[in-house]
Write a protein that holds these residues in place. Structure first.
Motif, PDB file in Angstrom:
ATOM      1  N   MET A   1       0.838  -1.185   0.000  1.00 56.86           N
ATOM      2  CA  MET A   1       0.000   0.000   0.000  1.00 56.86           C
ATOM      3  C   MET A   1       0.882   1.247   0.000  1.00 56.86           C
ATOM      4  SD  MET A   1      -3.006  -1.025   2.675  1.00 56.86           S
ATOM      5  CE  MET A   1      -3.877  -2.575   2.494  1.00 56.86           C
ATOM      6  N   ALA A   2       0.664   2.095  -0.983  1.00 54.80           N
ATOM      7  CA  ALA A   2       1.547   3.243  -1.172  1.00 54.80           C
ATOM      8  C   ALA A   2       1.181   4.373  -0.226  1.00 54.80           C
ATOM      9  CB  ALA A   2       1.447   3.727  -2.617  1.00 54.80           C
ATOM     10  N   GLY A   3       2.194   5.200   0.088  1.00 53.61           N
ATOM     11  CA  GLY A   3       1.965   6.403   0.885  1.00 53.61           C
ATOM     12  C   GLY A   3       1.904   6.124   2.373  1.00 53.61           C
ATOM     13  N   LYS A   4       1.789   7.195   3.124  1.00 53.28           N
ATOM     14  CA  LYS A   4       1.725   7.099   4.574  1.00 53.28           C
ATOM     15  C   LYS A   4       0.333   6.641   4.988  1.00 53.28           C
ATOM     16  CE  LYS A   4       2.694   9.803   8.738  1.00 53.28           C
ATOM     17  NZ  LYS A   4       3.070  11.134   9.252  1.00 53.28           N
ATOM     18  N   LEU A   5       0.257   5.514   5.704  1.00 48.00           N
ATOM     19  CA  LEU A   5      -1.032   4.943   6.056  1.00 48.00           C
ATOM     20  C   LEU A   5      -1.570   5.471   7.381  1.00 48.00           C
ATOM     21  CD1 LEU A   5      -0.500   1.223   5.010  1.00 48.00           C
ATOM     22  CD2 LEU A   5      -1.398   3.108   3.684  1.00 48.00           C
ATOM     23  N   ILE A   6      -0.675   5.694   8.338  1.00 49.58           N
ATOM     24  CA  ILE A   6      -1.103   6.103   9.676  1.00 49.58           C
ATOM     25  C   ILE A   6      -0.565   7.508   9.992  1.00 49.58           C
ATOM     26  CG2 ILE A   6      -1.066   5.596  12.138  1.00 49.58           C
ATOM     27  CD1 ILE A   6      -0.660   2.675  11.466  1.00 49.58           C
ATOM     28  N   GLY A  26      -8.338   1.144  -6.352  1.00 49.65           N
ATOM     29  CA  GLY A  26      -9.703   1.669  -6.379  1.00 49.65           C
ATOM     30  C   GLY A  26     -10.334   1.810  -5.016  1.00 49.65           C
ATOM     31  N   VAL A  27      -9.597   1.401  -3.989  1.00 46.97           N
ATOM     32  CA  VAL A  27     -10.118   1.495  -2.628  1.00 46.97           C
ATOM     33  C   VAL A  27      -9.753   2.857  -2.035  1.00 46.97           C
ATOM     34  CG1 VAL A  27      -9.874   0.621  -0.276  1.00 46.97           C
ATOM     35  CG2 VAL A  27     -10.077  -0.976  -2.194  1.00 46.97           C
ATOM     36  N   ALA A  28     -10.717   3.504  -1.399  1.00 46.51           N
ATOM     37  CA  ALA A  28     -10.472   4.762  -0.704  1.00 46.51           C
ATOM     38  C   ALA A  28     -11.211   4.706   0.621  1.00 46.51           C
ATOM     39  CB  ALA A  28     -10.963   5.939  -1.535  1.00 46.51           C
ATOM     40  N   THR A  48      -6.219  -7.832   3.701  1.00 48.79           N
ATOM     41  CA  THR A  48      -6.757  -9.174   3.467  1.00 48.79           C
ATOM     42  C   THR A  48      -7.978  -9.120   2.564  1.00 48.79           C
ATOM     43  OG1 THR A  48      -5.970  -9.932   5.618  1.00 48.79           O
ATOM     44  CG2 THR A  48      -7.695 -11.237   4.577  1.00 48.79           C
ATOM     45  N   LYS A  49      -8.856  -8.131   2.804  1.00 53.22           N
ATOM     46  CA  LYS A  49     -10.068  -8.014   1.988  1.00 53.22           C
ATOM     47  C   LYS A  49      -9.741  -7.626   0.550  1.00 53.22           C
ATOM     48  CE  LYS A  49     -13.420  -7.005   5.637  1.00 53.22           C
ATOM     49  NZ  LYS A  49     -14.452  -6.076   6.123  1.00 53.22           N
ATOM     50  N   ILE A  50      -8.735  -6.770   0.399  1.00 51.00           N
ATOM     51  CA  ILE A  50      -8.328  -6.384  -0.954  1.00 51.00           C
ATOM     52  C   ILE A  50      -7.806  -7.603  -1.705  1.00 51.00           C
ATOM     53  CG2 ILE A  50      -6.609  -5.079  -2.272  1.00 51.00           C
ATOM     54  CD1 ILE A  50      -6.875  -2.841  -0.238  1.00 51.00           C
ATOM     55  N   ASP A  51      -6.998  -8.407  -1.031  1.00 52.29           N
ATOM     56  CA  ASP A  51      -6.454  -9.622  -1.657  1.00 52.29           C
ATOM     57  C   ASP A  51      -7.560 -10.584  -2.063  1.00 52.29           C
ATOM     58  OD1 ASP A  51      -3.953  -8.592  -1.316  1.00 52.29           O
ATOM     59  OD2 ASP A  51      -3.512  -9.723   0.525  1.00 52.29           O
ATOM     60  N   VAL A  56     -14.223  -2.980   0.606  1.00 52.12           N
ATOM     61  CA  VAL A  56     -13.742  -2.511   1.907  1.00 52.12           C
ATOM     62  C   VAL A  56     -13.932  -1.008   2.096  1.00 52.12           C
ATOM     63  CG1 VAL A  56     -11.999  -4.302   2.103  1.00 52.12           C
ATOM     64  CG2 VAL A  56     -11.406  -2.150   0.995  1.00 52.12           C
ATOM     65  N   ASP A  57     -14.454  -0.301   1.112  1.00 53.26           N
ATOM     66  CA  ASP A  57     -14.587   1.151   1.264  1.00 53.26           C
ATOM     67  C   ASP A  57     -16.046   1.573   1.211  1.00 53.26           C
ATOM     68  OD1 ASP A  57     -13.702   2.149  -2.149  1.00 53.26           O
ATOM     69  OD2 ASP A  57     -15.261   0.850  -1.353  1.00 53.26           O
ATOM     70  N   ILE A  58     -16.272   2.860   1.229  1.00 55.84           N
ATOM     71  CA  ILE A  58     -17.640   3.378   1.249  1.00 55.84           C
ATOM     72  C   ILE A  58     -17.955   4.092  -0.064  1.00 55.84           C
ATOM     73  CG2 ILE A  58     -17.694   3.600   3.760  1.00 55.84           C
ATOM     74  CD1 ILE A  58     -17.189   6.611   3.348  1.00 55.84           C
ATOM     75  N   THR A  59     -17.369   3.596  -1.140  1.00 60.35           N
ATOM     76  CA  THR A  59     -17.582   4.229  -2.443  1.00 60.35           C
ATOM     77  C   THR A  59     -19.064   4.304  -2.788  1.00 60.35           C
ATOM     78  OG1 THR A  59     -15.449   3.437  -3.211  1.00 60.35           O
ATOM     79  CG2 THR A  59     -17.020   4.138  -4.880  1.00 60.35           C
ATOM     80  N   LYS A  60     -19.770   3.200  -2.564  1.00 56.22           N
ATOM     81  CA  LYS A  60     -21.199   3.177  -2.878  1.00 56.22           C
ATOM     82  C   LYS A  60     -21.973   4.156  -2.004  1.00 56.22           C
ATOM     83  CE  LYS A  60     -21.415  -1.582  -4.587  1.00 56.22           C
ATOM     84  NZ  LYS A  60     -22.015  -2.929  -4.407  1.00 56.22           N
ATOM     85  N   ILE A  61     -21.598   4.222  -0.749  1.00 54.86           N
ATOM     86  CA  ILE A  61     -22.289   5.132   0.159  1.00 54.86           C
ATOM     87  C   ILE A  61     -22.040   6.580  -0.249  1.00 54.86           C
ATOM     88  CG2 ILE A  61     -22.255   6.037   2.525  1.00 54.86           C
ATOM     89  CD1 ILE A  61     -22.019   3.190   3.514  1.00 54.86           C
ATOM     90  N   LYS A  62     -20.795   6.900  -0.645  1.00 50.33           N
ATOM     91  CA  LYS A  62     -20.474   8.259  -1.071  1.00 50.33           C
ATOM     92  C   LYS A  62     -21.272   8.687  -2.290  1.00 50.33           C
ATOM     93  CE  LYS A  62     -17.255   9.643   1.853  1.00 50.33           C
ATOM     94  NZ  LYS A  62     -17.409  10.869   2.658  1.00 50.33           N
ATOM     95  N   LYS A  63     -21.730   7.700  -3.078  1.00 46.96           N
ATOM     96  CA  LYS A  63     -22.522   8.008  -4.261  1.00 46.96           C
ATOM     97  C   LYS A  63     -23.995   8.222  -3.930  1.00 46.96           C
ATOM     98  CE  LYS A  63     -19.560   5.600  -7.604  1.00 46.96           C
ATOM     99  NZ  LYS A  63     -19.460   4.488  -8.567  1.00 46.96           N
ATOM    100  N   MET A  64     -24.391   7.870  -2.704  1.00 44.30           N
ATOM    101  CA  MET A  64     -25.788   8.054  -2.300  1.00 44.30           C
ATOM    102  C   MET A  64     -26.120   9.535  -2.252  1.00 44.30           C
ATOM    103  SD  MET A  64     -26.373   5.301   0.787  1.00 44.30           S
ATOM    104  CE  MET A  64     -28.105   5.731   0.926  1.00 44.30           C
ATOM    105  N   THR A  65     -27.337   9.870  -2.605  1.00 44.52           N
ATOM    106  CA  THR A  65     -27.764  11.260  -2.533  1.00 44.52           C
ATOM    107  C   THR A  65     -28.228  11.569  -1.109  1.00 44.52           C
ATOM    108  OG1 THR A  65     -30.051  10.764  -3.118  1.00 44.52           O
ATOM    109  CG2 THR A  65     -28.507  11.207  -4.930  1.00 44.52           C
ATOM    110  N   LEU A  66     -28.265  12.837  -0.783  1.00 46.29           N
ATOM    111  CA  LEU A  66     -28.738  13.229   0.538  1.00 46.29           C
ATOM    112  C   LEU A  66     -30.201  12.827   0.728  1.00 46.29           C
ATOM    113  CD1 LEU A  66     -27.141  16.786   1.000  1.00 46.29           C
ATOM    114  CD2 LEU A  66     -26.290  14.562   1.762  1.00 46.29           C
ATOM    115  N   ALA A  67     -30.976  12.846  -0.343  1.00 46.34           N
ATOM    116  CA  ALA A  67     -32.382  12.438  -0.254  1.00 46.34           C
ATOM    117  C   ALA A  67     -32.485  10.975   0.173  1.00 46.34           C
ATOM    118  CB  ALA A  67     -33.085  12.657  -1.585  1.00 46.34           C
TER     119      ALA A  67
END
Length: 385
Positions: A1-6, A26-28, A48-51, A56-67
């Protein structure tokens, strides 16, 4: 995993937390932990989940509208009628905005726009209501009528409706609630201080105007006088019970009204407490000689059986003000009159008056201080030779 994680973070109180940010394949995903050990464990679980190719992320939730989020919140929670109305209105205004686009900047723009927005007429409106002048007010600069804009207290309700729904959704779906839009944009004020009190002759005109009401004429007179004397909030008055009025006819100065903490709008505040409101002479005689005549067998509430809520009470009071030709006056302003009386006519301290009025923040009472006669000059010259 690239970059500073913690990333180690130190809060304003010296509390240390550990923020995990993962960006890979594609995971954020990001999450905050109290200990570094928990943060490292989370990274291993995500790896482990990525493998395994699991989500493992909330991509779908972020696409939800406020409504969609508001609808889900309403579905899973018991919500008061007023708050439900606010969320339904918010769905129409900002419902199409994806959660990913709800940022501090866009939220700031929304709040600014709402505060400048004129209150629209009802869709099916045929004519202006005589008590509301079509949501118009007098422009102090021109003296002409202009459209009202939304008050800060109204926008504050929308602010907290949004925050409550988004916070619940994050907790319900186990993702980090984004506090930044709310931390960067403080809520609008709950209310604007008013200094309006009755002028000479206006109380008599209000009492006389109750004779034009179809029902509850004497009850209205008593309610107005009660508010004028008691320093109580309208909501507290409607919850007042007969057995909470304690009259001592032999020793009138021992008489008082008991106001339970749970009846006040500040019941959940840290310093809120039950209070005993002593009676000034006029108030004592009003209760003994006039108000008690309204009491009926089996009746518990003094006024609550006549008006269902403070909003209903306020709306009907507008009619009385219009008939009395008393302008720019609200039922809550009678409380201002009562508090002002103590500053003008007594030597009670601010703390003593707050025990009567139920103000927790003494700073709120400062605007009445100008009404009090000042003896500062006398004190300065007290020891002069």
């Amino acid at each position: 995993m690239a970059g500073k994680l913690i990333t180690e973070r130190t809060g304003v109180n010296g509390d240390v937390s550990f923020l995990v940010r993962i960006r890979e394949a594609g995971v954020a995903v990001s999450k905050t932990f109290k200990t570094k050990k928990e943060a490292e464990k989370f990274i291993r679980e995500v790896k482990t989940k990525i493998d395994r190719g699991e989500s493992v992320d909330i991509t779908k939730i972020k696409k939800m509208t406020l409504a969609q989020i508001f609808d889900e919140y309403l579905k899973h929670n018991t919500v008061a009628k007023g708050k439900k109305y606010d969320l339904e209105k918010l769905k129409l205004e900002i419902g199409k905005v994806p959660l990913s686009n709800f940022k501090a900047g866009t939220f700031a723009l929304y709040l600014k726009t709402k505060l400048e927005q004129e209150i629209p007429d009802q869709a099916k409106k045929k004519k202006s209501h005589p008590l509301y002048d079509g949501h118009q007010v007098v422009d102090p600069d021109t003296g002409k009528l202009k459209k009202k804009t939304y008050s800060e207290s109204t926008i504050r309700k929308y602010y907290y409706a949004i925050k409550t729904a988004l916070f619940w959704h994050a907790k319900h779906h186990d993702y980090t609630f984004d506090r930044k839009p709310f931390d960067d944009n403080p809520p609008p004020k709950a209310w604007e201080p008013r200094d309006r009190i009755l002028e000479a002759g206006e109380l008599d005109r209000l009492l006389e105007a109750t004779n034009k009401m179809y029902v509850k004429r004497e009850e209205w007179k008593c309610l107005i006088l009660w508010q004028y004397y008691s320093c109580m909030r309208a909501g507290e008055t409607l919850l007042m019970k007969w057995d909470e009025i304690h009259l001592d006819e032999k020793n009138p100065h021992h008489s008082y009204i008991f106001v339970p903490k749970e009846n006040t709008k500040i019941a959940d505040k840290k310093n809120a407490e039950d209070r005993k409101v002593p009676l000034r002479p006029e108030f004592f005689h009003f209760i003994k000689d006039r108000l008690m005549k309204l009491k009926k067998d089996g009746q518990q509430l003094v006024f609550g059986d006549y008006w269902s809520s403070s909003s209903v009470l306020a709306a009907r009071f507008k009619v009385i003000c219009k008939n009395a030709k008393v302008e720019d006056f609200k039922i809550h302003d009678l409380r201002h009159c009562a508090v002002s009386w103590y500053f003008v006519n007594t030597n009670l301290t601010d703390i003593e008056i707050s025990k009567i009025s139920g103000h927790i923040e003494l700073s709120t009472l400062k605007r009445y201080a100008t009404l009090r006669h000042s003896d500062i000059g006398t004190k300065l010259w007290a020891n002069a030779k």
